[in-house]
Design a protein around this motif. Structure first.
Motif, PDB file in Angstrom:
ATOM      1  N   GLN A 151       0.836  -1.185   0.000  1.00 11.07           N
ATOM      2  CA  GLN A 151       0.000   0.000   0.000  1.00 11.07           C
ATOM      3  C   GLN A 151       0.874   1.237   0.000  1.00 11.07           C
ATOM      4  O   GLN A 151       2.067   1.170   0.244  1.00 11.07           O
ATOM      5  CB  GLN A 151      -0.933  -0.005   1.215  1.00 11.07           C
ATOM      6  CG  GLN A 151      -0.236  -0.030   2.536  1.00 11.07           C
ATOM      7  CD  GLN A 151      -1.157  -0.257   3.714  1.00 11.07           C
ATOM      8  OE1 GLN A 151      -0.714  -0.717   4.712  1.00 11.07           O
ATOM      9  NE2 GLN A 151      -2.422   0.066   3.626  1.00 11.07           N
ATOM     10  N   ASP A 155      -1.603   5.590   3.019  1.00 15.79           N
ATOM     11  CA  ASP A 155      -2.575   4.606   3.497  1.00 15.79           C
ATOM     12  C   ASP A 155      -2.041   3.868   4.724  1.00 15.79           C
ATOM     13  O   ASP A 155      -2.762   3.587   5.668  1.00 15.79           O
ATOM     14  CB  ASP A 155      -2.908   3.593   2.402  1.00 15.79           C
ATOM     15  CG  ASP A 155      -3.668   4.228   1.244  1.00 15.79           C
ATOM     16  OD1 ASP A 155      -4.303   5.277   1.469  1.00 15.79           O
ATOM     17  OD2 ASP A 155      -3.609   3.689   0.133  1.00 15.79           O
ATOM     18  N   ASP A 159      -3.696   3.748   8.409  1.00 11.18           N
ATOM     19  CA  ASP A 159      -4.007   2.489   9.088  1.00 11.18           C
ATOM     20  C   ASP A 159      -3.389   2.438  10.477  1.00 11.18           C
ATOM     21  O   ASP A 159      -4.029   2.024  11.446  1.00 11.18           O
ATOM     22  CB  ASP A 159      -3.520   1.289   8.268  1.00 11.18           C
ATOM     23  CG  ASP A 159      -4.348   1.068   7.006  1.00 11.18           C
ATOM     24  OD1 ASP A 159      -5.423   1.696   6.898  1.00 11.18           O
ATOM     25  OD2 ASP A 159      -3.919   0.280   6.154  1.00 11.18           O
ATOM     26  N   LYS A 162      -5.334   4.639  12.847  1.00 12.69           N
ATOM     27  CA  LYS A 162      -6.590   4.004  13.263  1.00 12.69           C
ATOM     28  C   LYS A 162      -6.333   2.983  14.371  1.00 12.69           C
ATOM     29  O   LYS A 162      -7.066   2.931  15.357  1.00 12.69           O
ATOM     30  CB  LYS A 162      -7.254   3.300  12.063  1.00 12.69           C
ATOM     31  CG  LYS A 162      -7.904   4.220  11.088  1.00 12.69           C
ATOM     32  CD  LYS A 162      -8.496   3.400   9.943  1.00 12.69           C
ATOM     33  CE  LYS A 162      -8.891   4.284   8.787  1.00 12.69           C
ATOM     34  NZ  LYS A 162      -9.319   3.502   7.628  1.00 12.69           N
TER      35      LYS A 162
END
Length: 173
Positions: A151, A155, A159, A162
């Motif tokens: 990725q 991104d 991630d 998060k």
């Protein structure tokens, strides 16, 4: 009596050597720019600082960049007095971030009506990792990296953020 700043005191000699092989028109512009703008400003700043920073290096860079612009103008058959915003933009785009220090020379020249008032934008921020593909191994059973495990860096960072936010919220009481 103010303290001497030997770095700044060496600038006139350095300037003489630098300008020795330059066009007379460039020398007539650069000398007053250095002596009455850059050196005056650098000496004033050095006098007010407890521990003066290296003031000669940025000054030298500003002089070299001004000479680069003048040489570029000559190569393209242009004059400083008629330099336009699109031409300046083209010159800036062909250089690197240090060329943005031309704002000092152009501001000085505009105040003396030697050049038009032009806008030098701020140095564009560059993300050194933008667009790079980062390989993230999620420890698949077969230990082979598959396309879904690759990725972009952005991104990947999203991630990770998060995951960190979730971990923080799970630990809150």
């Amino acid at each position: 009596m103010p303290e001497r700043n030997e770095e700044l005191d060496r600038i006139p000699v350095w300037l003489d050597h630098l300008l020795a092989d330059k066009r007379a028109g460039h020398v007539r512009l650069i000398r007053p720019f250095v002596h009455w703008f850059l050196l005056k400003r650098a000496r004033r700043r050095a006098a007010h600082r407890r521990h003066p920073a290296d003031s000669a290096t940025p000054l030298r860079t500003r002089v070299r960049v001004a000479l680069e612009l003048l040489a570029w103008l000559d190569e393209h058959g242009l004059e400083l007095a008629t330099l336009t915003q699109p031409e300046l933009k083209r010159w800036l785009a062909a250089g690197n971030t240090r060329t943005y220090t031309i704002r000092y020379f152009l501001g000085w020249a505009a105040e003396r009506r030697i050049a038009p008032r032009l806008t030098v934008p701020k140095i564009p921020r560059q993300d050194p990792l933008a667009g790079r593909v980062v390989t993230v191994r999620k420890q698949p059973r077969n230990r082979h990296l598959t396309p879904e495990h690759t990725q972009t860096y952005c991104d990947f960072v999203l991630d990770v953020n998060k995951i960190l936010r979730k971990a923080r919220s799970d630990h809150r009481v």
